[in-house]
Design a protein around this motif. Sequence first.
Motif, PDB file in Angstrom:
ATOM      1  N   VAL A 129       0.482  -1.152  -0.449  1.00 51.50           N
ATOM      2  CA  VAL A 129       0.099  -0.066  -0.493  1.00 51.50           C
ATOM      3  C   VAL A 129       1.106   1.372  -0.581  1.00 51.50           C
ATOM      4  O   VAL A 129       2.144   1.719   1.002  1.00 51.50           O
ATOM      5  CB  VAL A 129      -1.230  -0.012   1.372  1.00 51.50           C
ATOM      6  N   GLU A 130       0.844   1.405  -0.896  1.00 52.27           N
ATOM      7  CA  GLU A 130       1.568   3.451  -0.812  1.00 52.27           C
ATOM      8  C   GLU A 130       1.035   4.254  -0.206  1.00 52.27           C
ATOM      9  O   GLU A 130      -0.262   4.755  -0.153  1.00 52.27           O
ATOM     10  CB  GLU A 130       1.011   3.699  -2.540  1.00 52.27           C
ATOM     11  N   LYS A 131       1.347   4.270   1.100  1.00 52.20           N
ATOM     12  CA  LYS A 131       0.911   5.613   1.832  1.00 52.20           C
ATOM     13  C   LYS A 131       1.443   6.985   1.204  1.00 52.20           C
ATOM     14  O   LYS A 131       0.957   7.605   2.235  1.00 52.20           O
ATOM     15  CB  LYS A 131       0.763   5.122   3.325  1.00 52.20           C
ATOM     16  N   SER A 132       2.388   7.102   0.734  1.00 53.78           N
ATOM     17  CA  SER A 132       3.461   7.747   0.525  1.00 53.78           C
ATOM     18  C   SER A 132       3.205   9.104   0.236  1.00 53.78           C
ATOM     19  O   SER A 132       1.814   8.506  -1.453  1.00 53.78           O
ATOM     20  CB  SER A 132       5.109   7.880   0.717  1.00 53.78           C
ATOM     21  N   THR A 133       3.333   9.837  -0.440  1.00 59.46           N
ATOM     22  CA  THR A 133       2.520  10.955  -1.229  1.00 59.46           C
ATOM     23  C   THR A 133       3.420  11.062  -2.932  1.00 59.46           C
ATOM     24  O   THR A 133       4.320  11.088  -2.704  1.00 59.46           O
ATOM     25  CB  THR A 133       2.527  12.440  -0.849  1.00 59.46           C
ATOM     26  N   VAL A 134       2.902  10.341  -3.290  1.00 62.90           N
ATOM     27  CA  VAL A 134       3.372  10.194  -4.959  1.00 62.90           C
ATOM     28  C   VAL A 134       3.228  10.659  -6.383  1.00 62.90           C
ATOM     29  O   VAL A 134       1.702  11.437  -6.260  1.00 62.90           O
ATOM     30  CB  VAL A 134       3.605   8.229  -4.793  1.00 62.90           C
ATOM     31  N   PRO A 135       3.639  10.729  -7.733  1.00 64.35           N
ATOM     32  CA  PRO A 135       3.066  11.249  -8.464  1.00 64.35           C
ATOM     33  C   PRO A 135       2.228  10.251  -9.022  1.00 64.35           C
ATOM     34  O   PRO A 135       1.996   9.299  -8.973  1.00 64.35           O
ATOM     35  CB  PRO A 135       3.817  11.722  -9.675  1.00 64.35           C
ATOM     36  N   ALA A 151       2.808   6.292  -9.861  1.00 66.24           N
ATOM     37  CA  ALA A 151       3.419   6.065  -9.156  1.00 66.24           C
ATOM     38  C   ALA A 151       3.703   4.267  -8.703  1.00 66.24           C
ATOM     39  O   ALA A 151       4.403   3.583  -8.749  1.00 66.24           O
ATOM     40  CB  ALA A 151       4.003   6.292  -8.088  1.00 66.24           C
ATOM     41  N   ALA A 152       2.779   4.034  -8.215  1.00 61.03           N
ATOM     42  CA  ALA A 152       2.237   2.392  -8.087  1.00 61.03           C
ATOM     43  C   ALA A 152       2.797   1.550  -9.483  1.00 61.03           C
ATOM     44  O   ALA A 152       3.005   0.512  -9.772  1.00 61.03           O
ATOM     45  CB  ALA A 152       0.363   2.435  -8.185  1.00 61.03           C
ATOM     46  N   GLU A 153       2.518   2.100 -10.848  1.00 60.77           N
ATOM     47  CA  GLU A 153       2.764   1.049 -12.028  1.00 60.77           C
ATOM     48  C   GLU A 153       4.182   0.990 -11.524  1.00 60.77           C
ATOM     49  O   GLU A 153       5.223  -0.606 -11.656  1.00 60.77           O
ATOM     50  CB  GLU A 153       2.770   2.238 -13.244  1.00 60.77           C
ATOM     51  N   SER A 154       5.718   1.811 -11.447  1.00 62.46           N
ATOM     52  CA  SER A 154       6.693   2.026 -10.946  1.00 62.46           C
ATOM     53  C   SER A 154       6.779   0.547  -9.877  1.00 62.46           C
ATOM     54  O   SER A 154       7.931  -0.449 -10.347  1.00 62.46           O
ATOM     55  CB  SER A 154       7.736   2.726 -10.628  1.00 62.46           C
ATOM     56  N   ILE A 155       6.564   0.867  -8.708  1.00 60.21           N
ATOM     57  CA  ILE A 155       6.759  -0.452  -7.607  1.00 60.21           C
ATOM     58  C   ILE A 155       6.266  -1.993  -7.975  1.00 60.21           C
ATOM     59  O   ILE A 155       6.635  -2.585  -8.000  1.00 60.21           O
ATOM     60  CB  ILE A 155       4.694  -0.069  -6.359  1.00 60.21           C
ATOM     61  N   GLY A 156       4.571  -1.803  -8.907  1.00 64.87           N
ATOM     62  CA  GLY A 156       4.505  -2.929  -9.693  1.00 64.87           C
ATOM     63  C   GLY A 156       5.076  -3.749 -10.489  1.00 64.87           C
ATOM     64  O   GLY A 156       5.325  -5.200 -10.185  1.00 64.87           O
ATOM     65  N   CYS A 157       5.747  -2.707 -11.220  1.00 64.03           N
ATOM     66  CA  CYS A 157       7.341  -3.500 -12.280  1.00 64.03           C
ATOM     67  C   CYS A 157       7.869  -3.833 -11.227  1.00 64.03           C
ATOM     68  O   CYS A 157       8.448  -5.536 -11.471  1.00 64.03           O
ATOM     69  CB  CYS A 157       7.422  -2.309 -12.816  1.00 64.03           C
ATOM     70  N   ILE A 158       8.527  -3.820  -9.854  1.00 60.88           N
ATOM     71  CA  ILE A 158       9.761  -4.130  -9.681  1.00 60.88           C
ATOM     72  C   ILE A 158       8.506  -5.353  -8.730  1.00 60.88           C
ATOM     73  O   ILE A 158      10.005  -6.420  -8.839  1.00 60.88           O
ATOM     74  CB  ILE A 158      10.054  -3.152  -8.385  1.00 60.88           C
ATOM     75  N   LEU A 159       8.085  -4.923  -8.682  1.00 60.22           N
ATOM     76  CA  LEU A 159       7.432  -6.391  -8.030  1.00 60.22           C
ATOM     77  C   LEU A 159       7.403  -7.772  -9.002  1.00 60.22           C
ATOM     78  O   LEU A 159       7.499  -9.006  -8.427  1.00 60.22           O
ATOM     79  CB  LEU A 159       6.243  -5.840  -7.114  1.00 60.22           C
ATOM     80  N   ARG A 160       6.166  -7.244  -9.657  1.00 65.90           N
ATOM     81  CA  ARG A 160       6.948  -8.831 -10.757  1.00 65.90           C
ATOM     82  C   ARG A 160       7.673  -9.454 -11.043  1.00 65.90           C
ATOM     83  O   ARG A 160       7.472 -10.175 -11.768  1.00 65.90           O
ATOM     84  CB  ARG A 160       5.846  -7.691 -11.820  1.00 65.90           C
ATOM     85  N   ASN A 204     -10.130   4.262  -9.276  1.00 65.97           N
ATOM     86  CA  ASN A 204      -9.050   3.422  -9.559  1.00 65.97           C
ATOM     87  C   ASN A 204      -7.565   4.306  -9.045  1.00 65.97           C
ATOM     88  O   ASN A 204      -7.433   4.995  -8.065  1.00 65.97           O
ATOM     89  CB  ASN A 204      -9.138   3.470 -11.618  1.00 65.97           C
ATOM     90  N   THR A 205      -6.343   3.207  -8.942  1.00 64.78           N
ATOM     91  CA  THR A 205      -5.162   3.896  -8.371  1.00 64.78           C
ATOM     92  C   THR A 205      -4.823   5.081  -9.126  1.00 64.78           C
ATOM     93  O   THR A 205      -4.805   5.890  -8.235  1.00 64.78           O
ATOM     94  CB  THR A 205      -4.455   2.436  -9.072  1.00 64.78           C
ATOM     95  N   TRP A 206      -4.940   5.718 -10.465  1.00 59.18           N
ATOM     96  CA  TRP A 206      -4.586   6.957 -10.509  1.00 59.18           C
ATOM     97  C   TRP A 206      -5.312   7.940 -10.009  1.00 59.18           C
ATOM     98  O   TRP A 206      -5.097   8.735 -10.052  1.00 59.18           O
ATOM     99  CB  TRP A 206      -4.495   6.782 -12.176  1.00 59.18           C
TER     100      TRP A 206
END
Length: 481
Positions: free
Chosen positions: A132-138, A141-150, A219-221
């Motif tokens: 869960v992104e709790k930090s404030t992000v552009p 950003a969830a896409e970048s996190i998802g990419c690393i995790l995938r 939705n996420t965005w």
Amino acid sequence: MTDQVFGKVSKVVCVGAGYVGGPTCAMIAHKCPHVTVTVVDMNKDKIAEWNSDKLPIYEPGLDEIVFAARGRNLFFSSDIPKAIAEADLIFISVNTPTKMYGRGKGMAPDLKYVESVSRTIAQYAVGPKIVVEKSTVPVKAAESIGCILREAQKNNANLKFQVLSNPEFLAEGTAMKDLANPDRVLIGGESSTEGLQAVAELVRIYENWVPRERIITTNTWSSELSKLVANAFLAQRISSINSISAVCEATGAEISEVAHAVGFDTRIGNKFLKASVGFGGSCFQKDVLSLVYLCESLNLPQVAEYWQGVINVNNWQRRRFADKIIAELFNTVTDKKIAIFGFAFKKNTGDTRESSAIHVMKHLMEEHAKLSVYDPKVQKSQMINDLAAVTSADDVTRLVTVETDPYAAARGAHAIVVLTEWDEFVDLDYNKIHDNMQHPAAIFDGRLILDQKALREIGFRTFAIGTAPDQAYNLFGTAGY
Ligand SMILES: NC(=O)C1=CN([C@@H]2O[C@H](COP(=O)(O)OP(=O)(O)OC[C@H]3O[C@@H](n4cnc5c(N)ncnc54)[C@H](O)[C@@H]3O)[C@@H](O)[C@H]2O)C=CC1
Ligand SMILES: O=C(O)[C@H]1O[C@H](OP(=O)(O)OP(=O)(O)OC[C@H]2O[C@@H](n3ccc(=O)[nH]c3=O)[C@H](O)[C@@H]2O)[C@H](O)[C@@H](O)[C@@H]1O
């Protein structure tokens, strides 16, 4: 029927034990006794403080909740790999400060801490995890996190990740109240079956104390963008009222009367219309700049320029206030002692990040004023570091003293400058203070908390943001405008 990938959440971990991670997890532990909450941080000293009698941050109501839950279902640890391995749900609550180097310098948020946590999760996770992104992000950003995790998932079939956005809307100084009774909780996620399952699990946590109708899912965005927009709208209201404060000073209109009259319109609302020496805090400037940078990157220069105006007015308001002080002290503050009341960016917090006090004091130091500061919650070392960062260590040694009581700060001073709206400044004995100052003695109220009329009766010359000079009581002209 699709299998439930994400089981009922019983272990929550939060990476980042700061102003958001600490209070948020304390509230979850308090409201969800059946959930074990572990807050981890790479800063071992901070974790030691969270485990001590003196917590690393001051928030009304925080101590009670932490002391009651700690060791029961709330834990603070520096063993990040172990916590991640055991967690069902992981909040990323690390700092996202404005980048101070390279591309996007001074505008874009620095996402290196978020990326680093994502990589740590990828490295140590076992089994399914809701991240869960709790930090404030552009946005995205969830896409970048998802990419690393995938990438980690490719090498380990047991791993499953869903990334959610769940921005935090608490304000410092009222964090515990905001967390206990939020206007809304916002959760963004994917509309896939697994995405909806993950959202449902996070909703289930909040439902322990937040009415379901106040939990919004998007939705996420939309969720990521809404956080930036909420802060931008709030900051915009302050810049709007501050811009009008200058019109008031030039015309005889009173900013508090204007704010009251305008805010009475239910479509406008009466909150966040308090004129001030400018907004501070770790997020408004950072998040508006992040929105400006995003718009520039999206080739939307008109939108970027519109929001940049909010920052420009804020900087101008700080400078305008410092210039007013100099002008009214007969156009020179060189070697004059000036008492500064308040250093925190707002009352009821010891946080000084982006405090307007730093900027106003910098302007006065450039004119060689001797500043004597008092703040009930900010440590001396913090003030010295903040000021040295915008001037120099030599200037701070030469020009700044820090006092532990306001009477000492004002003794022998030519003026008092109120920069934080601490309640205790209202009730000081201003007769006693006036007796011990240089005369004529002046007060500059950057927070509209003092009774100007009573102060003038004591003999002070007064100036308050958004208040026209009153020729019957004081000597201020319009010099400096
Ligand atoms: N301060 C506030 O009132 C609010 C802040 N936010 C947002 O929440 C986020 C966090 O803000 P704060 O709590 O104020 O920051 P903070 O600076 O108080 O805390 C962040 C913590 O994360 C830790 N950290 C950084 N990288 C790490 C890593 N790789 N592994 C482990 N720990 C790591 C740091 O040591 C620090 O203790 C930011 O994105 C901010 O914009 C959102 C709402 C309110
Ligand atoms: O993202 C964040 O970090 C948070 O930013 C702000 O919270 P915070 O900065 O803690 O405090 P605010 O009460 O918003 O005050 C910010 C600054 O604006 C100033 N302010 C506020 C209100 C007002 O009417 N006038 C005014 O000058 C305050 O003195 C302070 O310097 C938002 O209010 C929170 O919703 C958000 O979660």
